[in-house]
Design an enzyme around this catalytic site. Structure first.
Site, mmCIF file in Angstrom:
data_model
loop_
_atom_site.group_PDB
_atom_site.id
_atom_site.type_symbol
_atom_site.label_atom_id
_atom_site.label_comp_id
_atom_site.label_asym_id
_atom_site.label_seq_id
_atom_site.Cartn_x
_atom_site.Cartn_y
_atom_site.Cartn_z
ATOM 1 N N CYS A 10 -26.491 -48.168 4.290
ATOM 2 C CA CYS A 10 -25.256 -48.864 3.922
ATOM 3 C C CYS A 10 -24.699 -48.287 2.616
ATOM 4 C CB CYS A 10 -25.534 -50.345 3.762
ATOM 5 S SG CYS A 10 -26.624 -50.668 2.386
ATOM 6 N N CYS A 13 -26.937 -48.568 -0.469
ATOM 7 C CA CYS A 13 -28.085 -47.646 -0.433
ATOM 8 C C CYS A 13 -27.645 -46.234 -0.826
ATOM 9 C CB CYS A 13 -28.703 -47.625 0.962
ATOM 10 S SG CYS A 13 -29.187 -49.253 1.567
#
Lengths: 77, 141
Positions: A10, A13
């Site tokens: 995501c 991250c």
């Protein structure tokens, strides 16, 4: 030094990975930065959420994008 | 990958003592059911007690946490204190009027009562929560 960024992929991250790599470059330390996206491998670290950062086997941050200053502290020990 | 794959800021970490009595197992069952109902996510207290860094760091970094002890021996609370995890919300089941015994056949009405107490505590409407916050305030100066 072995640094792992745990996260399935995501934006949070990716941002965490980018920051960690940036700090490693700024400090010119000899460190490998690996992104772990496999959910079973992530679960093996016991973290409640992602992104998470692991430095030399120790989980340093969970569920948030760490600040650059925090990352520097972990790397500089 | 979804934009929502990371930890939700509103995800409540549920830590049950899961002890070997009716109230210990009530803490466990309530945690299981609240997880199934989407209220939060049961998490491994043993991992925190074992000082595994992923578990300890997760408990320290999570925004919302509730610890459930079956009785006032306070094993869950003690583990969190030893590992310096802030005790944000705390429920002791015997304080709800449920007597501790060794009968592990749990009653539905007791499970419901515990779940309601946990929800109320996390909503900031229980007296115990205020007590804990005041206590933390004193400890941390």
């Amino acid at each position: 030094m072995d640094i792992k960024v745990l996260g399935p992929g995501c934006p949070k991250c990716h941002e965490t990975e980018r920051l960690v790599k940036e700090v490693v470059a700024e400090l010119s330390v000899d460190a490998s930065v690996d992104k772990i996206t496999d959910l079973m491998k992530i679960a093996g670290y016991g973290v409640f959420g992602t992104p998470a950062v692991v430095v030399d086997g120790e989980v340093k941050s969970v569920g948030k994008i760490p600040k650059k200053e925090e990352i520097k502290t972990w790397i500089e020990g | 990958m979804s934009q929502d794959c990371c930890t939700s800021d509103g995800n409540v970490m549920i830590l049950a003592c899961s002890g070997g009595s009716n109230v210990g197992q009530l803490s466990n069952q309530a945690a299981v059911e609240l997880t199934r109902e989407g209220f939060g996510k049961m998490y491994c207290l043993a991992g925190i007690g074992g000082l595994l860094s992923g578990f300890v760091r997760s408990a320290k970094d999570v925004q919302a946490l509730v610890a459930i002890d079956g009785c006032d021996v306070g094993c869950a609370k003690a583990i969190l204190e030893h590992t310096e995890v802030p005790l944000k919300n705390y429920v002791v089941i015997t304080e709800l009027g449920i007597e501790k015994n060794k009968n592990l056949e749990l009653k539905s009405k007791d499970i419901l009562k515990v779940k309601e107490a946990i929800r109320a505590c996390c909503a900031g409407t229980c007296q115990r929560q205020e007590t804990v916050k005041a206590s933390i305030g004193r400890c941390c100066g």
